[in-house]
Every structure is written in C-alpha cells, then in structure tokens.
Enzyme design. Structure first.
Site, PDB file in Angstrom:
ATOM      1  N   GLU A 234       4.709  10.049  21.917  1.00 47.72           N
ATOM      2  CA  GLU A 234       5.488  10.562  20.797  1.00 47.72           C
ATOM      3  C   GLU A 234       4.803  11.779  20.174  1.00 47.72           C
ATOM      4  OE1 GLU A 234       5.482   8.212  17.221  1.00 47.72           O
ATOM      5  OE2 GLU A 234       7.544   8.775  16.762  1.00 47.72           O
TER       6      GLU A 234
ATOM      7  N   GLU B  37       5.772  -1.296  13.267  1.00 49.53           N
ATOM      8  CA  GLU B  37       6.766  -0.442  13.905  1.00 49.53           C
ATOM      9  C   GLU B  37       6.074   0.901  14.079  1.00 49.53           C
ATOM     10  OE1 GLU B  37      10.267   1.297  11.807  1.00 49.53           O
ATOM     11  OE2 GLU B  37       9.485   2.573  13.396  1.00 49.53           O
TER      12      GLU B  37
ATOM     13  N   GLY C 143       4.577   3.179  10.859  1.00 49.50           N
ATOM     14  CA  GLY C 143       3.754   4.371  10.970  1.00 49.50           C
ATOM     15  C   GLY C 143       3.438   4.684  12.421  1.00 49.50           C
ATOM     16  N   SER C 144       2.282   5.300  12.632  1.00 53.95           N
ATOM     17  CA  SER C 144       1.948   5.790  13.962  1.00 53.95           C
ATOM     18  C   SER C 144       1.419   4.666  14.855  1.00 53.95           C
ATOM     19  CB  SER C 144       0.868   6.864  13.851  1.00 53.95           C
ATOM     20  OG  SER C 144      -0.330   6.282  13.364  1.00 53.95           O
TER      21      SER C 144
ATOM     22  N   LYS D  73       0.855  -1.184   0.000  1.00 51.90           N
ATOM     23  CA  LYS D  73       0.000   0.000   0.000  1.00 51.90           C
ATOM     24  C   LYS D  73       0.892   1.234   0.000  1.00 51.90           C
ATOM     25  CE  LYS D  73      -3.133   2.975   2.299  1.00 51.90           C
ATOM     26  NZ  LYS D  73      -2.154   4.056   2.541  1.00 51.90           N
TER      27      LYS D  73
ATOM     28  N   GLY E  39      -2.227   4.105  13.954  1.00 54.79           N
ATOM     29  CA  GLY E  39      -2.355   3.332  12.721  1.00 54.79           C
ATOM     30  C   GLY E  39      -2.020   1.864  12.937  1.00 54.79           C
ATOM     31  N   GLY E  40      -0.923   1.628  13.627  1.00 51.46           N
ATOM     32  CA  GLY E  40      -0.502   0.252  13.879  1.00 51.46           C
ATOM     33  C   GLY E  40      -1.507  -0.496  14.738  1.00 51.46           C
TER      34      GLY E  40
ATOM     35  N   CYS F 142      11.179   7.993  13.283  1.00 50.10           N
ATOM     36  CA  CYS F 142      10.818   7.089  14.380  1.00 50.10           C
ATOM     37  C   CYS F 142      11.936   7.002  15.404  1.00 50.10           C
ATOM     38  CB  CYS F 142      10.466   5.713  13.842  1.00 50.10           C
ATOM     39  SG  CYS F 142      11.683   5.092  12.686  1.00 50.10           S
TER      40      CYS F 142
END
Lengths: 504, 504
Positions: free
Chosen positions: B366, B241, B217-218, B162, B221-222, B278
């Site tokens: 974060e 991650e 990603g965030s 994606k 999102g994860g 990250c």
C-alpha cells in the site's frame, strides 16, 4: 526406514502394536488435496454436507464394538465410559448435521439499495482448510471425528487432522472410517485426511494451505502452536482449548447443610477418567468451619481411586505437579499409592490456605490427573482472605461451579456473580464434566482455558470459528454465490434490511 | 514540564497550536476509572446505552460547524468532505444505537432441560475495557467518536481512546464532547476517556484493565500493536484494520466499451482525500489492448491532483514508496509536482508489467497517498500472465472491484469469482470508498487488510468484536443476569431450543 508410532497398553506400559508415522511427502499430499478440495467442499449445499455427518454418525454406531475395544486397550478409560463416549460422538455428529442444514451459521444478510446506499449482500463463507489436533483424553468426542472435525466440515471447510499419538491404532481405525464414509457420500477427495507424528503436526501449522488451527490439549501444547502460527507470513487463528482449573465455590448455607454430599460429588467428579478432563473441578473453595477438607478426604478414602494414565508423560507429570504444589504451600491430605505396573499415577487430595492462591502459584496450575486442592477461606466474602480477595487471583476457567443450598440460598446470587468473567460456563448445583452439545453450549473461557474466550469448541457456535464474512456490493444475481441469490436455492434463513426472514 | 503535542497546519507545515500530552498518571487514572466502570456499563440495558449514542449524534450535529473548521485546519481535507463526514458520523452513531437497542448482538440462546441435558442459558457479555486507536484519515468517521468507539459502547464496553496526533486540537474538542455528553446522559463515570501521546498508546496495549484493542491505521502500526499485545501475560485480541491495495479488475467487454469512463472513475477514486483512504483502489488490472495505461494517464492529467497530506511523515512516505515501486519494476507515467509549501506529496500514476506483481514486491504494498499502478495483462485469464496467474500473488484486501460491461457481460461472473477469498468486500461497477454503515456491511479482509478476516470495524457485526459468550447451567432466574431471565426484562430476541423467538 519408515518411522513408527508405538501403541502402548497403559495398564502395563507395554508396546502391543505400532502404526506408521506420516512421511513429509504424505503430509504435503494431504495438504495439497485439502487445498484443492476447498472450493468443491464450499460449493456443496449445507444440507448435503449434513448428510456426510449423519453418515459418519451411522458408521460410528455400526463400528462401535470394535472401536470401544481398541480404545480401551490404548487408553484404559474403561468400556462403560468409552461406550458412552461413542454414543455421544454419534449424537454430536448428528447435531452438527442439523446445525449445518439449518444454515443459520452462514448469517445471510441482505440490504437492498436505497438512494443513499448501494445494495449489499453478506454471508459467511468457509475459511478454507482447517488443521485439527485431536485430543488424547476423549478419543471419540474430541478425537479424529470429534467436535472440531464435525464443526469444520459442517462449516464447509476441508480438514487435515493430526491423530493423537496416545491411541494410534484407534486413530487408524477412525481415519479409515472417516475417509471411507466421506468417499461413499460422494464428498470431494481431500475433504478429510488424517496424519500422524510430531513433525506432521508442525507442518500443518506452517502450511500455506491451512487457514485455521483447532487444538484441544495442554496449555504448553496450545501455547507452542500459537507461537508457531504467529511466525507465519500470513497469521492464522489458532483455536486452542487448553488448561483449566475449574473452581468450585460452596455457599455458607450449602456448606452447613450439604458439605458431605458436595465432598463426595467433588471427588467423584475430579477423579472420573483418572482426572484427565479439561472440565475436571480442580479447586474446592469452601467457607471455614464446615470441615470441607476432612469431608473431602473421607470421600477420597472411600472412593480410593487407582488412576491409570493415558501416557507415560502424563503419569510422570502428575507427581511433578504435586511436588510443585507442595513447594508452593499445599499439603497432601490423602493420596492413593501407585500401582505396581503400567502408567499409574497417584490420585490425591491436597489442602492449601487462601494465601497460597496467588497469581502464578503452582497451586493454581492445572494438574492433569486425579488431584485436587481444597481451600477453606473466610466465610465473609469481603474479608482479607475471603472470596472477593481470592477470586481475582485465579486463572480463567472453562467452567466454574457454585454449590448452593437451593432456591432460597441467600448467598447463591452473589456467589454466581463473583464468578462472572472468570469462566465460560457457570454451573449451579451440578458438576462441570459432561458438556452437552446444544445450541447454547459454550465450551471456552478466559486465558489460559482458551486462546480467546470468544470461541467455543462445542455447540452450534463452534462453526463460527471456521467462517469469515464477505459482502458483495451492487452485484446482480448472476454474480452472486448461491447463498446470496434472490431465489435462495439453499433455502437459508436471511436477514433482509435488518429483519429476520425464514425461507419460504 | 508537561510534554505537548503540536498542532500543525498541513497546508503550510507550520505549528499553530498545541495540546498537552497525557501524563502516565492521567493514563493510569483513565484505565482505572474504565475498569471500575465496566460492571456498571454492562448493567445498563442496551436500549438505554442506545440513548447515549443518539445523544452523541445530536451533540455532533450541533457542534458540526466548529468541528469541521478545526478539522479542516488540521487535516486540509476540505470543508465539503469534512462536512459530509460529520453527517456520516452522526448517522453511524444512530445506527449503532439501533443495533444496540435491538439486542440481537447479545445472542440470547436458551436450551430447556430435558432427560438427557441440563438447562443451559447463554448470551454474549461485554469483554470489558476496549482500547481504541483513532485513525488519522477520517477524523470523524474513524476518529474518537468513530466506529470502534460507537460499537464498543453499544456492546456495553467502556472505552479508553488514544487520540491521533495528526489533529490534536480537534481531538480535544471531540474528547470534551464525548465525555460531557455521556455525563449528561448519566453514563457511569469512566465509561469513555481520551488520552494522547505515543507512550499513552503503549500503556493501553499493556494494561491489565484492557480486554481488547481496536486499531485503524498502517500495517506497521497494527503489526507493532499485535506484537506488543502478544507479550502480555494474558493475551487480548487486537482488531487491527491496516493496509490494503484494493485491486480493480476490468473485464474484456468493459475494457472495450467503457475504458475511458473507468479510467476517470479510477483516478477520481484513488486521488480522493489525497489518496489517504484504506479503501483507495491502488491497482488497476486491465486486459492488454484497451489502452488502459494511456487513458488513466489522460484522466490523471485532467484531474491534476495536488495532494496535501495529513502529516509530514505520510508526505515523506509517498515519495519513498514511489521510489521503491520504481526499483521493483514500475514506471511513472505521470505525476503532479509537489507544491512549494506545506506537506505536499506527489500524486502519480505508474505502470507495471504482470511479472512485477510477485508476492512481497513493493509494487504490491500500500502507498498511502494519491498513487496507483496500472497493469495491462494477457486477456486470457489462464494464460501465463493472465489473472489466474496474477491474483494469487496479491495480498488480502478490504475491497476488490470488478468493472463490467453490465448485465450481459460474459466474463463478469468469472471475474467476481476469481476474487473470492481475496477481499472482504467485492464491489461491482462502483468504487470502494464510501463504506455504508448497514446490517450487512463488512469492512475487513484477509491479511494484511486486517489481523483476522472474521471481524469488521463497520456495520452491525462490528459489535461482535467486543462480546464474549458465557453459559449458565442449571441456574434459576434469581441467579441469572437480566438478559437470561425468563421474564426477559431487556426484551431481547432469543433462540429457545433452537428456534428464534421475538420478544413479546
């Protein structure tokens, strides 16, 4: 009032003893001790941890007679099987000692600094406290001292073990043996504890101290633990080894030349231990025209199994599963009558047509007992009711078997290939029970056999579940843990700049 | 009407182009092609798969100028950074080629039959189709051709990727480069495809063909992907991650001798790439009395960063996060004003007291931008507001750093030790950004840095995510796949009866 767990005699269904259930305070204390012990257990060189496992093996052998006697009372699995299992337990403890001492699992990997990259030094350190859920069906090999406990200790993780309620007095004996032996070895206090009771198990899965869960049991039990662990603020992996139907394929040549022998082997294998094995072959797929169903039925009648089950729940479940299979289109070809007393359950052989083998059907669910299904299918693999049509419907398995006509069987390779990706172990011309503990063993498989097919609960790589990598960048020797220091005090094999290096 | 994804210029916030979103039919076709390609990709010897990755490296280098230009338009990350990242992408593709060709990842392990055990032959085979979610912040190194794609292809898994909507035109360029190069190499059709759009991403996570998901990603999102994957009838691993605060400790001696230099290094590091990394060090912990907050503020004012963010969402989020940190007890010491136009966001340095660093506080979340927090704590590690009290409150990190006074720093070892178990990488006297792709790299860490600290998305062991073991019992050569045959046609390193063996 202290809650107790009753010890039953499966042969009569009567209570003959009881043990105390762990109080919430006891469970909290075990977890706290384990958490506090984690850095100390980690700091013990793997070769020394190996001596703990060797000492446990010796202690088990010394106590074998009493352990087998108690296990037989509480499981009805029989002296022969249980004596063999105790020997197997001692051997597997020694194997994990050897793996720990070898130090390969730590995967020490060093990259020296260059103009374009910093010095990096990586190894795998223990995750921390492991919660082990002991199994009912192998009170020794997968019990309190079993594969999960041994591989966790070998990895440098403290364990808190939930004893199985099917054999609570045996559990107390094994718990004492474990705790006493580790104490005598000088292991840190809290390196291993045993708790009992349903609530205790739930507490382990939710506990902050716990870094990983290892479970051997049913699909429903494993799924419940996976769900509970997913609710944690910080998720932890649940290594669940669950249900598996373990299909057996018979090639056309094997069906022509060896069908009677295969039928006997199949019945002996699926009825062993009253069918209470995760590697029980539960489904025989044979080409039409070889009389597979009739021959399996004959072998079943000869063997006339009279199963006694580990628990009343397991016994009751067998009948329910059989009824569900019948509702889903299977037919009972033969069954052994239930005994008068105790936790008996029927043994049975059922037949089903290929069309009954559709994803989600009860015919494709594990029946934890001496029950199996024979399916006669179109000998043409690619036909409408051939294997290429059936196999994608099957759930993942721990072990799948191909019975061949030997070295010159023209279909053997195709049949083995058809099973690729459907099981963690592919067995040829043997039967799946009897999982050897070796370097290359893999006891895992696609869902629902295990939660993730990447992991095994038997063999050298069982340790991998309990280790996580850490890398140090630009750190001098004084800042590095022993496995990464340049003088290699633990004498570990290492990979340096990409090349393997044995310790001097 | 075809849905489109707009391509924005972050420097102005204006739309300058658009690409088509993948239709559901396109996504289904990509998945079906990938599923069909899986056996063919698996059958390609790893040394040949390596040539695909080498060809991709060459193609990337040949197209570098145009790729960098387009990436700079859509990301505003600057030519220098992006040119470096393209070179890094080529180098990492070549590294995964080398790892694939070496064949270590397959872990071929053979146990010969003895009187007491059957012959067992194990290796790790590809899981199957991997769904890759490309990241926004490293359009090359963690983008469509990034670590996840390269390590999945190196493992023998087809990929459906994606593309990230932050740089859709670049995504189309990279997708064409990927698909064309693989075709020219003779890779099976469907070995790699690229899809775009939010719905496409959801379809990948739910698709039957998908055997694993890799995401960078965030945390939100994860976590959403982890939840979606848990709803599948057959769960698959999600290698996510996610977010990481990446703390930096300063030893008392370093604070006395190097605090100004450390402050400059910290600000340069956390503002690089507008703080969209990250591995950004987001939290500086320095002993009281060394003027850490003042020196960091001075360095910040000198550098005067003017962040332009990758997306309007990221830009808006920076301000919200800062407000949340202030509500949770942090104070803004300095911030850069926003630019007039485009997706600008403040850069800032904040201060917080040790008591603000409690588990769950917004100060410990974060902030994906050029914002960091300085905390001055009691120099006594074991004091009420010392490090031993603070560190257990911190969430898991990808990388944690210790700044020391060099080889004779009396506290350095203790400080490094305090971080054990809190991060996947421990950095000494350097800064965490710039993750070298090597044999020993580990780019992962405790939750929420990654979903499971066992896995890395960078380095040789990144392949491990996409491989699962299978063992063959009692199988003759004719029944075994090439990696396990006795003539070793793929020339793989093997472990035989427990001993490593290089190919002849």
């Amino acid at each position: 009032m202290t809650a107790v767990i009753a010890s039953y005699l499966p042969r009569t269904g009567e209570v003959h003893d009881e043990v105390k259930e762990s109080s919430p305070r006891h469970v909290r204390a075990a977890l706290a001790r384990a958490g506090a012990a984690a850095p100390a257990v980690e700091a013990v060189p793997p070769a020394e941890r190996a001596t703990w496992l060797d000492a446990l093996a010796q202690a088990v052998e010394a106590a074998a007679t009493g352990l087998v006697e108690q296990a037989d009372l509480e499981t009805a699995l029989g002296h022969d099987r249980l004596s063999g299992e105790v020997q197997r337990l001692a051997a597997q403890l020694r194997f994990y000692a050897e793996v720990a001492a070898g130090g390969e699992s730590l995967e020490v990997t060093l990259d020296r600094a260059t103009d374009t990259r910093p010095a990096l030094a990586r190894y795998r350190r223990p995750r921390g406290v492991v919660a082990v859920f002991a199994a009912s069906n192998f009170p020794f090999a997968f019990g309190i001292l079993g594969h999960d406990t041994a591989s966790a200790l070998a990895s440098g993780c403290p364990v808190v073990i939930k004893a199985h309620s099917a054999h609570p007095v045996l559990g107390d004996l094994l718990a004492d043996l474990l705790v006493d032996t580790l104490r005598e070895c000088g292991a840190p206090a809290g390196a291993a504890s045993v708790v009992s009771g349903f609530e205790a198990g739930l507490s382990l899965v939710g506990a902050d101290e716990v870094a990983a869960v290892a479970f051997t049991g049913s699909t429903s039990g494993g799924t419940a633990l996976l769900r509970a662990a997913a609710q944690r603020p910080v998720p932890v992996p649940v290594y669940a080894e669950m249900g598996s139907v373990n299909p057996v394929l018979v090639t056309p040549s094997a069906a022509t030349t060896r069908m009677a022998e295969i039928a006997r082997g199949f019945v002996a294998s699926y009825t062993a231990g009253s069918g209470q094995m995760c590697t029980k072959p539960g489904l025989l797929l044979a080409p039409r025209g070889a009389d597979a169903a009739r021959l399996v039925t004959e072998a079943f009648r000869e063997l006339a199994p009279q199963p006694v089950m580990l628990t009343s729940g397991i016994a009751a479940d067998v009948g329910e599963r059989m009824a569900a299979m019948e509702s889903a289109g299977a037919t009972v070809l033969a069954s052994s009558g239930s005994r008068e007393s105790g936790w008996s359950a029927p043994a049975a052989v059922l037949a089903a047509g290929p069309t009954a083998l559709r994803r989600g059907s009860s015919v494709l669910e594990e029946c934890f007992g001496a029950v199996a299904v024979v399916v006669e299918h179109d000998p043409d693999v690619d036909a409408a009711e051939g294997l290429a049509w059936i196999l994608p419907e099957l759930p993942g398995a721990l072990a799948a078997t191909v019975q061949t006509a030997g070295r010159h069987d023209p279909d053997a390779a195709r049949y083995v290939d058809l099973l690729a990706g459907r099981a963690g172990r592919l067995v040829v011309d043997q039967w799946p029970p009897g999982v050897a503990t070796t370097w290359s063993q893999h006891h895992g498989g696609p869902w629902p056999a295990t939660a993730d097919p990447a992991w095994t609960s038997v063999g050298a790589t069982a340790l991998d579940r309990f280790l996580v990598p850490v890398v140090y960048q630009n750190a001098t020797d004084a800042l590095l843990p022993p496995p990464l220091r340049s003088d290699n005090p633990w004498r570990l094999p290492r990979r340096v700049d990409g090349r393997p290096e044995e310790p001097a």
